[in-house]
Every structure is written in C-alpha cells, then in structure tokens.
Write an enzyme that holds these catalytic residues in place. Sequence first.
Site, PDB file in Angstrom:
ATOM      1  N   ILE A  32      -1.754  15.193   4.967  1.00 40.15           N
ATOM      2  CA  ILE A  32      -0.633  15.934   5.787  1.00 40.15           C
ATOM      3  C   ILE A  32       0.536  16.092   5.126  1.00 40.15           C
ATOM      4  O   ILE A  32       1.226  17.275   5.459  1.00 40.15           O
ATOM      5  CB  ILE A  32      -0.914  15.495   7.307  1.00 40.15           C
ATOM      6  CG1 ILE A  32      -2.418  15.641   7.676  1.00 40.15           C
ATOM      7  CG2 ILE A  32       0.304  16.371   7.942  1.00 40.15           C
ATOM      8  CD1 ILE A  32      -2.243  14.718   9.216  1.00 40.15           C
ATOM      9  N   TYR A 181      -4.561   0.062  14.778  1.00 41.58           N
ATOM     10  CA  TYR A 181      -4.019   1.200  14.271  1.00 41.58           C
ATOM     11  C   TYR A 181      -3.455   2.234  15.270  1.00 41.58           C
ATOM     12  O   TYR A 181      -2.262   2.662  15.277  1.00 41.58           O
ATOM     13  CB  TYR A 181      -5.057   2.002  13.510  1.00 41.58           C
ATOM     14  CG  TYR A 181      -4.783   3.451  13.245  1.00 41.58           C
ATOM     15  CD1 TYR A 181      -3.844   3.613  12.254  1.00 41.58           C
ATOM     16  CD2 TYR A 181      -5.276   4.573  14.042  1.00 41.58           C
ATOM     17  CE1 TYR A 181      -3.400   4.888  11.978  1.00 41.58           C
ATOM     18  CE2 TYR A 181      -4.858   5.759  13.781  1.00 41.58           C
ATOM     19  CZ  TYR A 181      -4.011   5.999  12.585  1.00 41.58           C
ATOM     20  OH  TYR A 181      -3.654   7.534  12.367  1.00 41.58           O
ATOM     21  N   LYS A 185       0.924   3.537  15.991  1.00 42.64           N
ATOM     22  CA  LYS A 185       0.957   4.997  16.197  1.00 42.64           C
ATOM     23  C   LYS A 185       1.712   5.102  17.696  1.00 42.64           C
ATOM     24  O   LYS A 185       2.508   5.874  17.630  1.00 42.64           O
ATOM     25  CB  LYS A 185      -0.166   5.697  16.172  1.00 42.64           C
ATOM     26  CG  LYS A 185      -0.948   5.920  14.934  1.00 42.64           C
ATOM     27  CD  LYS A 185      -0.358   6.003  13.690  1.00 42.64           C
ATOM     28  CE  LYS A 185       0.605   7.404  13.523  1.00 42.64           C
ATOM     29  NZ  LYS A 185       1.310   7.407  12.230  1.00 42.64           N
TER      30      LYS A 185
HETATM   31  N1  LIG Z   1      -5.751  12.796   9.623  1.00 38.30           N
HETATM   32  C1  LIG Z   1      -5.743  12.824  10.870  1.00 38.30           C
HETATM   33  O1  LIG Z   1      -6.876  13.361  11.574  1.00 38.30           O
HETATM   34  C2  LIG Z   1      -4.837  11.980  11.625  1.00 38.30           C
HETATM   35  C3  LIG Z   1      -4.901  11.930  13.048  1.00 38.30           C
HETATM   36  C4  LIG Z   1      -3.721  11.466  13.721  1.00 38.30           C
HETATM   37  C5  LIG Z   1      -2.707  11.067  13.143  1.00 38.30           C
HETATM   38  N2  LIG Z   1      -2.379  10.974  11.543  1.00 38.30           N
HETATM   39  C6  LIG Z   1      -1.373  10.483  11.040  1.00 38.30           C
HETATM   40  O2  LIG Z   1      -0.895  11.579  10.216  1.00 38.30           O
HETATM   41  C7  LIG Z   1      -0.098  10.839   8.924  1.00 38.30           C
HETATM   42  C8  LIG Z   1      -0.807  11.385   7.698  1.00 38.30           C
HETATM   43  O3  LIG Z   1      -2.218  11.216   7.699  1.00 38.30           O
HETATM   44  P1  LIG Z   1      -3.168  11.817   6.552  1.00 38.30           P
HETATM   45  O4  LIG Z   1      -4.474  11.940   7.213  1.00 38.30           O
HETATM   46  O5  LIG Z   1      -2.419  12.779   5.933  1.00 38.30           O
HETATM   47  O6  LIG Z   1      -3.332  10.260   5.670  1.00 38.30           O
HETATM   48  P2  LIG Z   1      -3.517  10.077   4.338  1.00 38.30           P
HETATM   49  O7  LIG Z   1      -4.312  11.392   3.430  1.00 38.30           O
HETATM   50  O8  LIG Z   1      -4.324   8.774   4.095  1.00 38.30           O
HETATM   51  O9  LIG Z   1      -2.271   9.671   3.495  1.00 38.30           O
HETATM   52  C9  LIG Z   1      -1.325   8.871   3.819  1.00 38.30           C
HETATM   53  C10 LIG Z   1       0.011   8.992   3.063  1.00 38.30           C
HETATM   54  O10 LIG Z   1       0.784   7.793   3.657  1.00 38.30           O
HETATM   55  C11 LIG Z   1       0.909   7.096   2.338  1.00 38.30           C
HETATM   56  N3  LIG Z   1       1.436   5.622   2.589  1.00 38.30           N
HETATM   57  C12 LIG Z   1       0.269   4.643   3.048  1.00 38.30           C
HETATM   58  N4  LIG Z   1       1.005   3.335   3.014  1.00 38.30           N
HETATM   59  C13 LIG Z   1       2.414   3.857   2.244  1.00 38.30           C
HETATM   60  C14 LIG Z   1       3.455   2.923   2.263  1.00 38.30           C
HETATM   61  N5  LIG Z   1       3.316   1.733   2.350  1.00 38.30           N
HETATM   62  N6  LIG Z   1       4.587   3.474   1.750  1.00 38.30           N
HETATM   63  C15 LIG Z   1       4.613   4.773   1.481  1.00 38.30           C
HETATM   64  N7  LIG Z   1       3.700   5.683   1.689  1.00 38.30           N
HETATM   65  C16 LIG Z   1       2.594   5.211   2.209  1.00 38.30           C
HETATM   66  C17 LIG Z   1      -0.117   7.380   1.397  1.00 38.30           C
HETATM   67  O11 LIG Z   1       0.405   7.007   0.124  1.00 38.30           O
HETATM   68  P3  LIG Z   1      -0.904   6.699  -0.970  1.00 38.30           P
HETATM   69  O12 LIG Z   1      -1.202   7.975  -1.578  1.00 38.30           O
HETATM   70  O13 LIG Z   1       0.048   5.946  -2.119  1.00 38.30           O
HETATM   71  O14 LIG Z   1      -1.865   5.922  -0.303  1.00 38.30           O
HETATM   72  C18 LIG Z   1      -0.269   8.953   1.568  1.00 38.30           C
HETATM   73  O15 LIG Z   1       0.780   9.537   1.092  1.00 38.30           O
HETATM   74  C19 LIG Z   1      -0.326   9.398   9.310  1.00 38.30           C
HETATM   75  O16 LIG Z   1       0.498   8.832   9.825  1.00 38.30           O
HETATM   76  C20 LIG Z   1      -1.451   9.243  10.194  1.00 38.30           C
HETATM   77  O17 LIG Z   1      -1.587   7.995  11.002  1.00 38.30           O
HETATM   78  C21 LIG Z   1      -3.574  11.615  11.048  1.00 38.30           C
END
Ligand SMILES: NC(=O)c1ccc[n+]([C@@H]2O[C@H](COP(=O)([O-])OP(=O)(O)OC[C@H]3O[C@@H](n4cnc5c(N)ncnc54)[C@H](OP(=O)(O)O)[C@@H]3O)[C@@H](O)[C@H]2O)c1
Length: 323
Positions: A32, A181, A185
């Site tokens: 995202i 988790y 959030k």
């Molecule tokens: N996807 C969903 O359905 C969903 C639903 C509700 C909420 N969310 C929220 O939306 C956000 C993005 O989700 P996503 O699905 O895009 O996740 P994602 O594809 O797993 O991407 C997560 C991002 O966070 C980075 N990250 C993790 N740990 C970190 C750290 N210690 N320092 C800096 N960066 C870090 C990752 O970096 P690396 O590439 O280095 O791992 C990656 O860039 C999150 O906050 C998640 O909780 C997502």
Amino acid sequence: MPSTSPTPPWNVHRLPRADGRVFLITGGNAGIGYFAAEQLSATGATVVLGSRDPGKARAAGDSIRARVAGARVRAVRLDLADLSSLRTAVESLGVAHLDAVVHNAGVALDDPPRTETVHGHELMFGTNHLGHFALTHWLMPLLSAAPAARVVTMGSFAAKSERLDLDDLQSRADYRPKRTYGRSKLAQMYFGVELDRRLRAAGSTVRSVVVHPGGALDSLTPSRPPVQVRNTGARLRAAPAALLVQGKDAGAWPAVRAVLDPAVDGGQLWGPRVFGLRGLPRREPLWPQLADSGVAARLWDASCDLTGTAPGPDRREAPPHGA
Ligand SMILES: NC(=O)c1ccc[n+]([C@@H]2O[C@H](COP(=O)([O-])OP(=O)(O)OC[C@H]3O[C@@H](n4cnc5c(N)ncnc54)[C@H](OP(=O)(O)O)[C@@H]3O)[C@@H](O)[C@H]2O)c1
C-alpha cells in the site's frame, strides 16, 4: 439565495496538484505504501520513501520514475523497530518542512513465538505503534514548519473488534499473534485521534487523520515488477475475492485522500466505501472505542515512557526508557 458552487466529487484518478509539497511515506517501498507513493508522485510533490531496505527503496523509486514522468521521489533509511535510529533518519530527510507523513509501514506476524525489537518491545506493538509514535516526535518541527501539515495513520479493520489491555500492552502475559497485531493497529488509531486532540489544544496548524485500507490483497494488485509481481494464475484465482476486498493500489486511496483533500479534517476516520473493505474512500464515523479519551491518554503516557519521546508542538525530551 446565494449560489455556492458544489465541491466536485473526489476522483482517485485525477488528484489535485501538490507541487512544492513534501510527503514522507513509511514502508513506501512495498504494498500500500508503494502505491500511495506512486499516486502522490503524480501530483508534482516530492515523495520520500521511508524504508529499512535501500535495495527495495531503489527498486520502488525506479518503478515510480518509470511510470510517472518527472516524479520527484527519493528514499531515506528508516527502521521503525529501532527507536534509536529514528532521530538520524529524520535528520537525513534534508528538508526544511514536511507537508504530510503517512504512517503506513506495518508488520503482522501469523505465528508464535513472541518476538521483540532490539529495545525489548513486542515486535508488532513496538514497530507499528511505538515506532510511529517516536517518529512523530522527531518529525514535529518539520511538520510545524509547513503551513497545514498532516499526520496520516494507517489503521486496520482488524482493530475494530479489539480492545487494548493497558496492563499488558506488550502481550507479555498472553501472546496471540493475530490479537496482538489487531491491538497494535488499535493503539495506532488511538494515537492518531489523541494526537489531533493535543495538536488542537496547543493551537498547532498540524492535523492528525486516521485511515484504513479495507482488505487489500497482493493477488488483486496490479504488477509493478520487481516491486510487486502478479501472474495470471494468481489473478484468476483471486477474482472472486474482488467482490469483497481490493488491491493495494485501491488500499492506498484513503491515505492519499487524507494527505491531499482539504475537505478531510483532523480527528476524522476515512476508509473504503463498501462495507469498509473495498471501494472509493469515504469518511466513517469514529469507532466507539476510539472516542475513549481516558484509554487514549493512558496509552499516550505509556508510549512516552516506553520511547522516551513525547510528540506534540510542545515537544519535551525525556530520557529514554528502553530506547
Ligand atoms: N493489506 C491489508 O489488507 C491491510 C489491512 C488493514 C491494514 N493494513 C495496514 O496497511 C499497512 C500496509 O500494509 P501492506 O499490506 O501494504 O503491507 P506489506 O505489503 O507487508 O508492506 C509493509 C511495509 O512496511 C514495511 N516495514 C515493516 N517493518 C518495518 C520496519 N521495522 N521499519 C520500516 N518499515 C517496515 C515493509 O518493509 P519491508 O519491505 O522491508 O518488509 C513494507 O514496506 C500496514 O500498516 C498494515 O497494517 C493492511
């Protein structure tokens, strides 16, 4: 009767220009966060990808430049799990002001064992909540230097059914990964609402908005090789899920709107229109538990103690506890 011209509806594919503005997106190298960065880059703004992995950040920047002519995108090294690195990360931004930060980065563990950051904080609470809490502290002078900056915090529908255990914020007594988790959030969402309360009380020009992306699957997300690759098989298998959830490109829409739309105000919650899971971004009523300012205040105090920081325009620097 005075005539008022109606505000045009928000168009996620025709964003307003934001030339001269500077936006930071944590975790902008993937998922995202990547799509938020790509969409915001098309407005003419400078977009900084906060990433713990310089190789991934480079690939994301290259992908954005290949798709957005004239994109002003760059990266800063940022590891939210290492609180002691955040001040340096902010100093290395090299900007005089910051118009918005999107607190997007997140870690979600599916299985035990319970894992800790280098400072001994539970990994999800420590990264998702405490990391962004402390980052906000260090960013506040840059945010305050912008005319009307925004802190945009990415929550989750996974938090909706959760309640915080203020006596066990770090899940030491009872660790269940999915619940921990969801609570991390929820803590972020309390933070976003409480920050806005405090900014207003202090007369700050900075506002804090909470958003959530609905359900966003990689298999419904368009390819951006090498950042995100989706093959035909995965796309076909995921097609039925599109009735309920969406891709990460659409998951970025509420955050992008919260950064750009003057109609979005601090203290609000924005998410996808259809069951809060997919669709165009719209304002949602604040979830009842988020209105509990007593819980928010206790979480705030605990977060100050755990990080040694205190975000706000009246920033004070406390000695770090475990940071
Ligand atoms: N996807 C969903 O359905 C969903 C639903 C509700 C909420 N969310 C929220 O939306 C956000 C993005 O989700 P996503 O699905 O895009 O996740 P994602 O594809 O797993 O991407 C997560 C991002 O966070 C980075 N990250 C993790 N740990 C970190 C750290 N210690 N320092 C800096 N960066 C870090 C990752 O970096 P690396 O590439 O280095 O791992 C990656 O860039 C999150 O906050 C998640 O909780 C997502």
